[in-house]
Design a protein around this motif. Sequence first.
Motif, short mmCIF file in Angstrom:
data_model
loop_
_atom_site.label_atom_id
_atom_site.label_comp_id
_atom_site.label_asym_id
_atom_site.label_seq_id
_atom_site.Cartn_x
_atom_site.Cartn_y
_atom_site.Cartn_z
N SER A 132 4.61 17.14 -19.49
CA SER A 132 4.65 17.00 -21.56
C SER A 132 5.70 18.96 -21.05
N THR A 174 12.19 22.45 -32.27
CA THR A 174 12.82 21.72 -31.25
C THR A 174 13.82 22.19 -31.37
N ASN A 179 14.22 18.91 -27.51
CA ASN A 179 13.05 19.70 -26.81
C ASN A 179 11.98 19.61 -27.80
N THR A 180 11.03 20.29 -27.94
CA THR A 180 10.04 20.95 -28.37
C THR A 180 9.44 21.79 -27.96
N GLY A 197 5.88 18.78 -25.24
CA GLY A 197 5.87 16.96 -25.65
C GLY A 197 4.44 16.51 -26.15
#
Length: 231
Positions: A132, A174, A179-180, A197
């Motif tokens: 993540s 974001t 992509n966060t 993520g």
Amino acid sequence: MSKTYQDKDTDAVARFYAQAAAADDAREEDPEREADLDEVADGLAQLVEGQTVLELACGSGRWTEALAESAAHVLALDINEAMLAQARARELPADLVTWRQADALNLPADLLSGLPPGVEPVKTVFIGFWWSHLTRAAQEHLLAALRARVGKDVQLVLLDDDQVEGTSPPIARTDAQGNTYQLVNGADGERFELPKGYPTDSALRKRLGNAAREIRIARWESCWVLTCRLK
């Protein structure tokens, strides 16, 4: 596979955890989360029983120790020597665990050469709480690298956390690639913007669909586990 993969975001993740290790950072345990993780550990033991496991980004070795309960052998990699020092302090038997400092996004050509004589080829790759933190580009690169190093039909197991309201740091932004990112404080006070993520089941299946088959996902309140086989 000879070209070095570089990613400023994954470099930031490595620096954040290196600071945590150097500070001997211990997070307060959440009883509900720990109950979830204990149940996950029991399931992992069944998944890897009697197998040689390659663990990427092993960190402090918590999951290495869990895997070694039933695996034939675990080759545990981490980029941070400070993290590996914590992991080695667990004093797991050398016939069960091999520690190695290595960048999982630039897997060395001699990756498997350090395994003890007689150990079977890698049957499972395990990644705990690192997937993540990878951008989409890094995830795609990693999947391709794994297929090149360990071959097809190897089992891939991903364990990662789910977003828990009131506990998980909020998503700060974001980017254009989807992509966060979260903003978190390092152990020495440095402010980090890290990829993070919380993918849905459908997003996970889409991300892994071209590289893997037999995708299965199980979820708990605070985490999820995905198993699949590399194509």
